[in-house]
Design an enzyme around this catalytic site. Structure first.
Site, PDB file in Angstrom:
ATOM      1  N   GLY A   1      52.544  11.376  44.359  1.00  0.00           N
ATOM      2  CA  GLY A   1      51.905  11.808  43.220  1.00  0.00           C
ATOM      3  C   GLY A   1      52.365  11.066  42.018  1.00  0.00           C
ATOM      4  O   GLY A   1      52.696  11.616  40.741  1.00  0.00           O
ATOM      5  N   SER A   2      52.800   9.651  42.002  1.00  0.00           N
ATOM      6  CA  SER A   2      53.569   9.222  40.961  1.00  0.00           C
ATOM      7  C   SER A   2      52.579   8.756  39.759  1.00  0.00           C
ATOM      8  O   SER A   2      53.054   8.903  38.616  1.00  0.00           O
ATOM      9  CB  SER A   2      54.616   7.919  41.475  1.00  0.00           C
ATOM     10  OG  SER A   2      53.569   6.955  41.958  1.00  0.00           O
TER      11      SER A   2
ATOM     12  N   LYS B   1      41.401  11.543  51.297  1.00  0.00           N
ATOM     13  CA  LYS B   1      40.234  11.655  52.151  1.00  0.00           C
ATOM     14  C   LYS B   1      39.009  11.183  51.526  1.00  0.00           C
ATOM     15  O   LYS B   1      39.175  11.160  50.199  1.00  0.00           O
ATOM     16  CB  LYS B   1      40.079  13.308  52.063  1.00  0.00           C
ATOM     17  CG  LYS B   1      41.372  13.918  52.870  1.00  0.00           C
ATOM     18  CD  LYS B   1      41.249  14.118  54.349  1.00  0.00           C
ATOM     19  CE  LYS B   1      42.300  14.566  55.046  1.00  0.00           C
ATOM     20  NZ  LYS B   1      42.016  14.342  56.406  1.00  0.00           N
ATOM     21  N   LEU B   2      38.030  11.083  52.186  1.00  0.00           N
ATOM     22  CA  LEU B   2      36.774  10.654  51.682  1.00  0.00           C
ATOM     23  C   LEU B   2      35.920  11.851  50.936  1.00  0.00           C
ATOM     24  O   LEU B   2      36.151  13.033  51.839  1.00  0.00           O
ATOM     25  CB  LEU B   2      35.467  10.358  52.630  1.00  0.00           C
ATOM     26  CG  LEU B   2      35.583   8.644  53.102  1.00  0.00           C
ATOM     27  CD1 LEU B   2      34.560   8.555  54.094  1.00  0.00           C
ATOM     28  CD2 LEU B   2      35.357   8.052  51.821  1.00  0.00           C
TER      29      LEU B   2
ATOM     30  N   ASN C   1      38.800   6.489  40.343  1.00  0.00           N
ATOM     31  CA  ASN C   1      39.708   6.226  41.363  1.00  0.00           C
ATOM     32  C   ASN C   1      40.571   4.822  41.186  1.00  0.00           C
ATOM     33  O   ASN C   1      39.931   4.018  40.283  1.00  0.00           O
ATOM     34  CB  ASN C   1      39.144   6.055  42.786  1.00  0.00           C
ATOM     35  CG  ASN C   1      40.069   5.942  43.799  1.00  0.00           C
ATOM     36  OD1 ASN C   1      41.036   6.394  43.895  1.00  0.00           O
ATOM     37  ND2 ASN C   1      39.984   4.696  44.730  1.00  0.00           N
TER      38      ASN C   1
ATOM     39  N   HIS D   1      42.764   1.625  43.007  1.00  0.00           N
ATOM     40  CA  HIS D   1      42.993   1.280  44.150  1.00  0.00           C
ATOM     41  C   HIS D   1      43.881   0.050  44.079  1.00  0.00           C
ATOM     42  O   HIS D   1      44.067  -0.821  43.035  1.00  0.00           O
ATOM     43  CB  HIS D   1      41.644   0.422  44.897  1.00  0.00           C
ATOM     44  CG  HIS D   1      41.785  -0.032  45.950  1.00  0.00           C
ATOM     45  ND1 HIS D   1      41.773   0.658  47.157  1.00  0.00           N
ATOM     46  CD2 HIS D   1      42.217  -1.354  46.623  1.00  0.00           C
ATOM     47  CE1 HIS D   1      41.942  -0.138  48.207  1.00  0.00           C
ATOM     48  NE2 HIS D   1      42.255  -1.345  47.681  1.00  0.00           N
TER      49      HIS D   1
ATOM     50  N   ASP E   1      34.806   2.577  48.237  1.00  0.00           N
ATOM     51  CA  ASP E   1      35.412   1.297  47.135  1.00  0.00           C
ATOM     52  C   ASP E   1      34.155   0.424  46.728  1.00  0.00           C
ATOM     53  O   ASP E   1      34.519  -0.705  46.497  1.00  0.00           O
ATOM     54  CB  ASP E   1      36.206   0.472  48.057  1.00  0.00           C
ATOM     55  CG  ASP E   1      37.747   1.207  48.169  1.00  0.00           C
ATOM     56  OD1 ASP E   1      37.753   2.271  47.594  1.00  0.00           O
ATOM     57  OD2 ASP E   1      38.324   0.769  49.074  1.00  0.00           O
TER      58      ASP E   1
ATOM     59  N   GLU F   1      49.985   0.396  37.890  1.00  0.00           N
ATOM     60  CA  GLU F   1      49.058   1.538  38.158  1.00  0.00           C
ATOM     61  C   GLU F   1      49.686   2.748  36.946  1.00  0.00           C
ATOM     62  O   GLU F   1      48.822   3.063  36.110  1.00  0.00           O
ATOM     63  CB  GLU F   1      49.218   2.216  39.443  1.00  0.00           C
ATOM     64  CG  GLU F   1      48.680   1.381  40.455  1.00  0.00           C
ATOM     65  CD  GLU F   1      48.413   1.859  41.688  1.00  0.00           C
ATOM     66  OE1 GLU F   1      48.787   3.241  41.879  1.00  0.00           O
ATOM     67  OE2 GLU F   1      48.313   1.188  42.782  1.00  0.00           O
TER      68      GLU F   1
HETATM   69  C1  GRF Z   1      48.454   4.304  44.928  1.00  0.00           C
HETATM   70  O1  GRF Z   1      48.860   2.927  45.252  1.00  0.00           O
HETATM   71  C2  GRF Z   1      47.016   4.207  44.523  1.00  0.00           C
HETATM   72  O2  GRF Z   1      46.474   2.974  44.146  1.00  0.00           O
HETATM   73  C3  GRF Z   1      46.545   4.584  45.789  1.00  0.00           C
HETATM   74  O3  GRF Z   1      47.285   5.705  46.125  1.00  0.00           O
HETATM   75  C4  GRF Z   1      48.702   5.390  45.834  1.00  0.00           C
HETATM   76  C5  GRF Z   1      48.942   6.632  45.089  1.00  0.00           C
HETATM   77  O4  GRF Z   1      50.345   6.754  44.852  1.00  0.00           O
HETATM   78  N1  GRF Z   1      44.917   5.220  45.653  1.00  0.00           N
HETATM   79  P1  GRF Z   1      51.166   7.933  43.975  1.00  0.00           P
HETATM   80  O5  GRF Z   1      50.945   9.110  45.070  1.00  0.00           O
HETATM   81  O6  GRF Z   1      50.598   8.044  42.925  1.00  0.00           O
HETATM   82  O7  GRF Z   1      52.481   7.490  43.892  1.00  0.00           O
END
Ligand code: GRF
Length: 185
Positions: A6-7, A79-80, A95, A97, A138, A167
């Site tokens: 959950g960063s 999960k989907l 989302n 990615h 995706d 991110e």
């Molecule tokens: C991230 O790399 C994101 O792109 C992917 O899942 C990862 C989640 O990382 N969908 P975190 O749990 O937010 O650290």
């Protein structure tokens, strides 16, 4: 919604902390061990644990409706999502990615698999894609992409670090501008 450390969720919680116009009202997870649940508690946002089956998703949608949410943000949700939820929140699920679409996406492309594939492909850049979620995996509309350089000496772990940094840098701002876009349409 998140399943792991959950960063990204933490970065989002911090970005919108104390704002009056945009509120993070709930953190939902399918994983009782997910770090994201403690981040939510630390930031005084309700943390909701659910089972990702038919009943679990039904109750989750009821909760979303009750909270009158505008946007569902996936931040490492593994999960989907069921078709019903995607229909209910059409163009309102976002989302992130960890690659540059159209590369390194689709089935099996998650977590370190993505960065190992990037390394194996010997490409000179990778990055992030923030996109809407639709019924196809995706494949929803791309809202934002950002790139980072891949050096010959970079390990998959080093690539992962660079991408995660991107991110954290961008996801909240893209969420904010997409919410603004939704409010003006
Ligand atoms: C991230 O790399 C994101 O792109 C992917 O899942 C990862 C989640 O990382 N969908 P975190 O749990 O937010 O650290």
């Amino acid at each position: 919604m998140a399943s792991g450390s959950g960063s990204n969720a933490l970065a989002i919680l911090e970005y919108f902390h104390c704002r009056e116009d945009i509120l993070v009202v709930l953190v939902a997870s399918n994983n009782s061990k997910a770090g994201v649940l403690s981040h939510a508690r630390e930031k005084h946002v309700p943390a909701y644990l659910f089972t990702p089956n038919e009943l679990g998703y039904k109750q989750l949608s009821e909760y979303f409706k009750f909270l009158n949410i505008d946007l569902v943000v996936l931040a490492g949700y593994m999960k989907l999502l069921p078709f019903e939820l995607i229909e209910l929140y059409k163009n309102r699920i976002i989302n992130i990615h960890p690659s540059l679409f159209p590369h390194f996406k689709g089935k099996g492309m998650y977590g370190m698999n993505v960065h190992m594939a990037v390394k194996d492909a010997n490409v000179s850049e990778t990055g992030i894609t923030i996109h809407l979620v639709n019924e196809e995996y995706d494949a929803g509309r791309v809202l934002f992409q950002a790139k980072t350089e891949v050096l010959q000496s970079d390990t998959p772990e080093a690539i992962a670090q660079k991408v995660l940094h991107l991110e954290h840098q961008h996801y909240s701002e893209v969420i904010e501008s997409y919410l603004n876009e939704l409010h003006h349409t």
